[in-house]
Enzyme design. Structure first.
Site, PDB file in Angstrom:
ATOM      1  N   LYS A   1       0.851  -1.195   0.000  1.00 27.32           N
ATOM      2  CA  LYS A   1       0.000   0.000   0.000  1.00 27.32           C
ATOM      3  C   LYS A   1       0.883   1.240   0.000  1.00 27.32           C
ATOM      4  O   LYS A   1       1.437   1.620   1.028  1.00 27.32           O
ATOM      5  CB  LYS A   1      -0.925   0.055   1.226  1.00 27.32           C
TER       6      LYS A   1
ATOM      7  N   GLU B   1       8.854   1.227  11.098  1.00 31.17           N
ATOM      8  CA  GLU B   1       9.941   2.184  10.847  1.00 31.17           C
ATOM      9  C   GLU B   1       9.317   3.563  10.866  1.00 31.17           C
ATOM     10  O   GLU B   1       8.588   3.933   9.945  1.00 31.17           O
ATOM     11  CB  GLU B   1      10.589   1.901   9.500  1.00 31.17           C
TER      12      GLU B   1
ATOM     13  N   CYS C   1      13.115  10.630   7.187  1.00 31.03           N
ATOM     14  CA  CYS C   1      12.984  10.085   8.545  1.00 31.03           C
ATOM     15  C   CYS C   1      14.252  10.366   9.331  1.00 31.03           C
ATOM     16  O   CYS C   1      14.202  10.610  10.525  1.00 31.03           O
ATOM     17  CB  CYS C   1      12.697   8.600   8.490  1.00 31.03           C
TER      18      CYS C   1
HETATM   19  P1  NAD Z   1       1.628   8.389   7.887  1.00 28.54           P
HETATM   20  O1  NAD Z   1       1.768   7.680   9.203  1.00 28.54           O
HETATM   21  O2  NAD Z   1       0.707   9.532   7.799  1.00 28.54           O
HETATM   22  O3  NAD Z   1       1.164   7.360   6.763  1.00 28.54           O
HETATM   23  C1  NAD Z   1       1.898   6.206   6.436  1.00 28.54           C
HETATM   24  C2  NAD Z   1       0.999   5.192   5.769  1.00 28.54           C
HETATM   25  O4  NAD Z   1       0.020   4.731   6.699  1.00 28.54           O
HETATM   26  C3  NAD Z   1       0.226   5.708   4.567  1.00 28.54           C
HETATM   27  O5  NAD Z   1       0.233   4.740   3.550  1.00 28.54           O
HETATM   28  C4  NAD Z   1      -1.174   5.920   5.130  1.00 28.54           C
HETATM   29  O6  NAD Z   1      -2.194   5.835   4.163  1.00 28.54           O
HETATM   30  C5  NAD Z   1      -1.274   4.774   6.125  1.00 28.54           C
HETATM   31  N1  NAD Z   1      -2.243   4.970   7.206  1.00 28.54           N
HETATM   32  C6  NAD Z   1      -2.595   6.118   7.818  1.00 28.54           C
HETATM   33  N2  NAD Z   1      -3.504   5.879   8.798  1.00 28.54           N
HETATM   34  C7  NAD Z   1      -3.722   4.539   8.798  1.00 28.54           C
HETATM   35  C8  NAD Z   1      -4.540   3.675   9.568  1.00 28.54           C
HETATM   36  N3  NAD Z   1      -5.337   4.139  10.533  1.00 28.54           N
HETATM   37  N4  NAD Z   1      -4.526   2.351   9.310  1.00 28.54           N
HETATM   38  C9  NAD Z   1      -3.695   1.836   8.346  1.00 28.54           C
HETATM   39  N5  NAD Z   1      -2.920   2.618   7.564  1.00 28.54           N
HETATM   40  C10 NAD Z   1      -2.905   3.936   7.794  1.00 28.54           C
HETATM   41  O7  NAD Z   1       3.111   8.812   7.462  1.00 28.54           O
HETATM   42  P2  NAD Z   1       3.588   9.639   6.158  1.00 28.54           P
HETATM   43  O8  NAD Z   1       3.183  11.055   6.269  1.00 28.54           O
HETATM   44  O9  NAD Z   1       3.258   8.881   4.929  1.00 28.54           O
HETATM   45  O10 NAD Z   1       5.169   9.533   6.318  1.00 28.54           O
HETATM   46  C11 NAD Z   1       5.913  10.422   7.096  1.00 28.54           C
HETATM   47  C12 NAD Z   1       6.421   9.762   8.368  1.00 28.54           C
HETATM   48  O11 NAD Z   1       7.109   8.560   8.039  1.00 28.54           O
HETATM   49  C13 NAD Z   1       7.437  10.601   9.103  1.00 28.54           C
HETATM   50  O12 NAD Z   1       7.184  10.514  10.476  1.00 28.54           O
HETATM   51  C14 NAD Z   1       8.762   9.943   8.738  1.00 28.54           C
HETATM   52  O13 NAD Z   1       9.786  10.202   9.660  1.00 28.54           O
HETATM   53  C15 NAD Z   1       8.374   8.509   8.698  1.00 28.54           C
HETATM   54  N6  NAD Z   1       9.313   7.718   7.920  1.00 28.54           N
HETATM   55  C16 NAD Z   1      10.118   6.806   8.555  1.00 28.54           C
HETATM   56  C17 NAD Z   1      11.055   6.060   7.837  1.00 28.54           C
HETATM   57  C18 NAD Z   1      11.970   5.072   8.504  1.00 28.54           C
HETATM   58  O14 NAD Z   1      12.601   4.303   7.782  1.00 28.54           O
HETATM   59  N7  NAD Z   1      12.100   5.042   9.811  1.00 28.54           N
HETATM   60  C19 NAD Z   1      11.155   6.256   6.457  1.00 28.54           C
HETATM   61  C20 NAD Z   1      10.323   7.181   5.841  1.00 28.54           C
HETATM   62  C21 NAD Z   1       9.401   7.895   6.585  1.00 28.54           C
END
Ligand code: NAD
Length: 427
Positions: free
Chosen positions: A125, A198, A233
């Site tokens: 997804k 992550e 991240c």
């Molecule tokens: P997000 O948590 O808003 O969304 C991530 C994913 O989760 C999306 O695909 C979204 O549609 C899905 N999602 C949201 N709510 C959900 C729910 N209730 N149930 C199931 N799925 C759900 O994050 P984002 O804005 O896409 O990404 C940014 C964040 O990701 C930042 O905090 C960043 O630091 C982190 N990040 C971490 C890493 C790592 O490797 N540690 C890498 C990239 C990004």
């Protein structure tokens, strides 16, 4: 469909799966201009950074495919005339990957490439903010030879994510924010299947007083904070500087930030493009206003750019402290707080003062001094004289609110398997 198709995929010789993923990597190279243009159109990152991302994913695929035979193959732990002890790494089955938008090629590659190599089927997804990129990934994987029923894409936002959480998968691999990660972990816990998260970070960086080239350190660390508009991240999110070099460092840092070109991400030479969504612009303004109300001083930037698009001025704040959100909560944007410290001890205390634990960095001429400091910080990655960097050979893993589990490295190849122990005695 995925469930029915997975056993046949797992029965392919590993070599065949490796060749398919190598072909996928070639296809990324062949289509790089088109893929970079789509990514830039979706998330706003400068075109060159989109190309860099596709190339970065290819480097990771290279490492993962090269190392797969070594870490996914059978391991013989001991053998004598009577008894052999052997480990085989079996795929989990069908794994679900809920992914983030900020580096869709990189964070996707971390999960679906080793998962497929290990013989799993994958439900992927992409974020709703990088849907078209997700569909390109699917197209090229299939073109490379991944069977239709072995890799599927779920298009949509939170609602679609929710459906996946109530569906029967054999493992959940999430990349995204702490808030969503915690929710997902709780939600899937009753299934008793592996779950990796992550998540975000509030990654600290300390500049010690023995650095030799202040201008180079300032430029390198500014890039670590602002590359991809700070939406990484492992972006540097807070900086501590020894009082002896503080003034010179801040001067060079601000000079570097002011030299960047802000504009359309498709224009050559642009380093700061737009943010991906309107809510993030408001979020950053709130963080900056809160910091200013508590005494922070803006040295450059500080507000949205008037006119069309979600542009935000790269912002440097000083006079900051840990009572401010900007030093505690992930900004995930082109904003940095720089704080003066009296020495290593104060720096260590401040670096440790966080719920997150993704990376930490120290700039110093002295390796021992740096690694002694890094050893005291509870983070998955430590950097000496570098930052905002990921290597396919090393585990990528967070601690605390930055999550748990690992991708990349031997650990990340095996994260999508279950080991089976064989005790083999000759009759
Ligand atoms: P997000 O948590 O808003 O969304 C991530 C994913 O989760 C999306 O695909 C979204 O549609 C899905 N999602 C949201 N709510 C959900 C729910 N209730 N149930 C199931 N799925 C759900 O994050 P984002 O804005 O896409 O990404 C940014 C964040 O990701 C930042 O905090 C960043 O630091 C982190 N990040 C971490 C890493 C790592 O490797 N540690 C890498 C990239 C990004």
């Amino acid at each position: 469909q995925l469930k029915a198709a997975q056993p046949a995929w797992a029965k392919f010789p590993l070599e065949r799966r490796i060749n398919i993923l190598k072909r996928f990597s070639e296809l990324l190279a062949e289509h790089i201009e088109q893929l970079a243009a789509i990514l830039t159109a979706e998330v706003g990152k400068p075109l060159q950074q989109s190309r860099n991302e596709v190339n970065g994913a290819r480097a990771r695929i290279q490492w993962l495919t090269d190392q797969a035979p070594r870490y996914l193959g059978e391991e013989e732990m001991s053998r004598d005339e009577k008894m052999a002890e052997v480990i085989r790494y079996e795929p989990l089955g069908v794994v679900c990957n809920i992914s983030a938008w900020n580096y869709p090629y990189l964070v996707g590659t971390n999960v679906f490439v080793p998962a497929l190599l290990a013989g799993n089927a994958v439900m992927y997804k992409p974020s709703e903010y990088s849907t078209l990129t997700g569909l390109q990934i699917e197209r090229l994987l299939k073109l490379a030879g991944v069977p239709d029923e072995v890799f599927q894409v779920a298009i949509g936002g939170k609602e679609v994510g929710e459906i996946l959480l109530t569906t029967d998968f054999d493992g959940y691999y999430f990349t995204g924010s702490y808030k969503t990660g915690q929710y997902i972990y709780e939600k899937v816990a009753p299934k008793m299947v592996p779950c990796q998260c992550e998540l975000g970070g509030k990654d600290p960086l300390y500049v010690a007083d023995d650095i030799s080239d202040i201008a180079a350190v300032a430029a390198g660390t500014a890039d670590g904070a602002f590359y991809n508009n700070g939406q990484s991240c492992c972006a540097v999110e807070r900086i501590y500087v020894h009082e002896k070099v503080y003034d010179a460092y801040v001067k060079e840092f601000v000079k570097e930030v002011k030299s960047w070109k802000l504009g359309l991400p498709t224009e050559a030479g642009v380093y700061i493009g737009p943010l991906s969504r309107a809510s993030q612009v408001q979020f950053l303004e709130n963080q900056i206003d809160e910091a200013k109300s508590k005494g922070a001083v803006v040295l450059t930037g500080g507000k949205r750019v008037a006119g069309k698009g979600y542009f935000f001025e790269p912002t440097v704040l000083v006079n900051v402290n840990h009572q401010m959100e900007i030093m505690r909560e992930e900004s995930f944007g082109p904003v940095i707080g720089i704080m003066k410290v009296s020495g290593d001890e104060e720096a260590i205390q401040l670096m440790k003062d966080t719920a997150y634990g993704l990376t930490a960095a120290v700039y110093s001429r002295d390796e021992k001094r740096a690694t002694d400091i890094l050893a005291q910080v509870d983070a998955g990655t430590g950097y000496w004289n570098c930052c905002d960097r990921v290597s396919a050979a090393l585990p990528w893993s967070g601690r605390g609110h930055s999550g748990f589990g690992a991708t990349l490295s031997h650990a990340g190849l095996r994260a999508f398997t279950k080991p089976k122990s064989y005790h083999l005695r000759k009759a």
